[in-house]
Design a protein around this motif. Structure first.
Motif, mmCIF file in Angstrom:
data_model
loop_
_atom_site.group_PDB
_atom_site.id
_atom_site.type_symbol
_atom_site.label_atom_id
_atom_site.label_comp_id
_atom_site.label_asym_id
_atom_site.label_seq_id
_atom_site.Cartn_x
_atom_site.Cartn_y
_atom_site.Cartn_z
ATOM 1 N N PRO A 31 0.655 -1.258 -0.086
ATOM 2 C CA PRO A 31 0.024 -0.085 0.001
ATOM 3 C C PRO A 31 0.634 1.299 -0.079
ATOM 4 O O PRO A 31 0.504 2.150 -0.685
ATOM 5 C CB PRO A 31 -0.855 -0.041 1.308
ATOM 6 C CG PRO A 31 -1.103 -1.452 1.613
ATOM 7 C CD PRO A 31 0.392 -2.059 1.172
ATOM 8 N N SER A 32 1.819 1.358 1.008
ATOM 9 C CA SER A 32 2.415 2.419 0.952
ATOM 10 C C SER A 32 3.351 2.769 -0.224
ATOM 11 O O SER A 32 3.889 3.900 -0.631
ATOM 12 C CB SER A 32 3.354 2.701 2.171
ATOM 13 O OG SER A 32 4.406 1.606 2.163
ATOM 14 N N GLY A 33 4.185 1.726 -0.684
ATOM 15 C CA GLY A 33 4.845 1.840 -1.756
ATOM 16 C C GLY A 33 4.348 2.242 -3.215
ATOM 17 O O GLY A 33 4.870 3.036 -3.863
ATOM 18 N N LEU A 34 3.208 1.821 -3.388
ATOM 19 C CA LEU A 34 2.558 1.826 -4.498
ATOM 20 C C LEU A 34 1.631 3.395 -4.251
ATOM 21 O O LEU A 34 1.855 4.197 -5.442
ATOM 22 C CB LEU A 34 1.224 0.936 -4.727
ATOM 23 C CG LEU A 34 1.608 -0.507 -4.979
ATOM 24 C CD1 LEU A 34 0.057 -1.060 -5.107
ATOM 25 C CD2 LEU A 34 2.409 -0.598 -6.515
ATOM 26 N N THR A 35 1.491 3.687 -3.232
ATOM 27 C CA THR A 35 1.084 5.250 -3.148
ATOM 28 C C THR A 35 2.169 6.152 -3.464
ATOM 29 O O THR A 35 1.986 7.153 -4.062
ATOM 30 C CB THR A 35 0.368 5.520 -1.712
ATOM 31 O OG1 THR A 35 -0.624 4.533 -1.415
ATOM 32 C CG2 THR A 35 -0.029 6.816 -1.488
ATOM 33 N N ALA A 36 3.140 6.107 -2.593
ATOM 34 C CA ALA A 36 4.373 6.861 -3.119
ATOM 35 C C ALA A 36 4.862 6.666 -4.384
ATOM 36 O O ALA A 36 5.109 7.758 -4.952
ATOM 37 C CB ALA A 36 5.533 6.326 -2.136
ATOM 38 N N GLY A 37 4.919 5.659 -5.133
ATOM 39 C CA GLY A 37 5.319 5.748 -6.288
ATOM 40 C C GLY A 37 4.286 6.511 -7.417
ATOM 41 O O GLY A 37 4.732 7.081 -8.461
ATOM 42 N N LYS A 38 3.129 6.609 -6.961
ATOM 43 C CA LYS A 38 2.056 7.417 -7.943
ATOM 44 C C LYS A 38 2.630 8.918 -7.881
ATOM 45 O O LYS A 38 2.652 9.649 -8.780
ATOM 46 C CB LYS A 38 0.589 7.220 -7.353
ATOM 47 C CG LYS A 38 -0.421 8.005 -8.047
ATOM 48 C CD LYS A 38 -1.709 7.939 -7.475
ATOM 49 C CE LYS A 38 -2.669 8.763 -8.312
ATOM 50 N NZ LYS A 38 -2.422 10.313 -8.401
ATOM 51 N N TYR A 39 2.524 9.140 -6.581
ATOM 52 C CA TYR A 39 2.772 10.617 -6.293
ATOM 53 C C TYR A 39 4.178 11.012 -6.745
ATOM 54 O O TYR A 39 4.360 12.198 -7.093
ATOM 55 C CB TYR A 39 2.506 11.152 -4.733
ATOM 56 C CG TYR A 39 1.123 10.992 -4.250
ATOM 57 C CD1 TYR A 39 0.036 11.844 -5.047
ATOM 58 C CD2 TYR A 39 0.361 9.997 -3.430
ATOM 59 C CE1 TYR A 39 -1.190 11.523 -4.710
ATOM 60 C CE2 TYR A 39 -0.663 9.916 -3.050
ATOM 61 C CZ TYR A 39 -1.678 10.674 -3.672
ATOM 62 O OH TYR A 39 -2.826 10.644 -3.128
#
Length: 261
Positions: free
Chosen positions: A40-48
């Motif tokens: 969850p955190s890795g994918l969210t960071a990747g998007k932003y």
């Protein structure tokens, strides 16, 4: 209407795969940010990060991204997220049900699917079946990752790895904080201590997660459950607000660093 596919030769299929793979690897040998862990955190960071023009590669050891989200709470297909983190899921067009008291419920299959799609659409590259077995450490700074195939690791084969250079590496590996632990274990002179996470206390765990999302060594950041594991924070269970906010905070921290370079 007649349905008929164009005839293709086996060698053309293989050539297409090999050429695309080679071009991809040549393109990602040097990136701005490597995120280890497609949860969850890795994918969210990747998007932003990616939507702000940062060259991002997300490395996931399993063949599916999303971490433990797919299983919801004990196999029941829902997770929870609290305000204001629910606004992040809205950024990914994820449907939410307001159940009161600032808490929302989301489908545990829809969430990781759309997080991954959102990161990819923003420009992040996700690679599955890849393990990070070491870090590149030069002049007291992390500047890349040492990678291998998860299949090779599982088979126990002694096959040398390859590398990806990066300005910043992110440990988003969850409860194990495997990247941070590797750095501490292999370089004891650095004096890094990784205490691991404590038992579950949702309120404490969620807020400490945000405080613990930061750079723990030059070039190495932590987010998500890896942030709590590296600082001895509490576990929080099937509530994910802190995970998403941690990913967004991480992206903002790195963006600020990149702007100053």
């Amino acid at each position: 209407m007649e349905y008929k596919l164009k005839n293709v030769k086996e060698k053309d299929i293989t050539k297409a795969i090999l050429k695309s793979t080679f071009n991809m690897w040549m393109d990602i040998l040097e990136v701005d940010v490597v995120i280890v862990g497609g949860g969850p955190s890795g994918l969210t960071a990747g998007k932003y990060l990616a939507e702000n023009g940062v060259k991002v590669v997300i490395l996931e050891r399993h063949l599916s991204f999303g971490g433990g989200t797919w299983g919801g709470g004990m196999g029941f297909p829902y997770i929870t997220v609290q305000e204001p983190a629910h606004e992040i899921l809205k950024d990914f067009n994820i449907k939410l049900e307001n159940v009161g008291n600032g808490l929302y419920v989301a489908d545990s299959v829809e969430v990781p699917a759309k997080l991954g799609t959102g990161a990819i659409n923003a420009g992040a590259k996700i690679l599955t079946g890849i393990v990070v077995e070491d870090l590149i450490l030069k002049e007291n700074r992390v500047c890349g990752v040492v990678i291998n195939s998860y299949a090779i690791e599982k088979a126990g084969l002694h096959i040398d790895p390859i590398t990806i250079n990066a300005k910043y590496v992110v440990d988003a590996t969850g409860h194990d904080a495997s990247v941070s632990n590797t750095l501490a274990r292999k370089n004891k002179e650095l004096g890094l201590e990784i205490p691991g996470e404590k038992s579950l206390w949702a309120e404490k765990g969620e807020n400490s997660l945000l405080r613990n999302t930061r750079e723990i060594f030059p070039g190495l950041y932590v987010c998500g459950m890896a942030a709590n594991a590296t600082h001895g924070g509490y576990r929080m269970g099937a509530v994910f607000g802190g995970m998403y906010l941690s990913g967004k905070k991480l992206a903002q921290l790195i963006l600020e660093k990149l702007k100053r370079e």
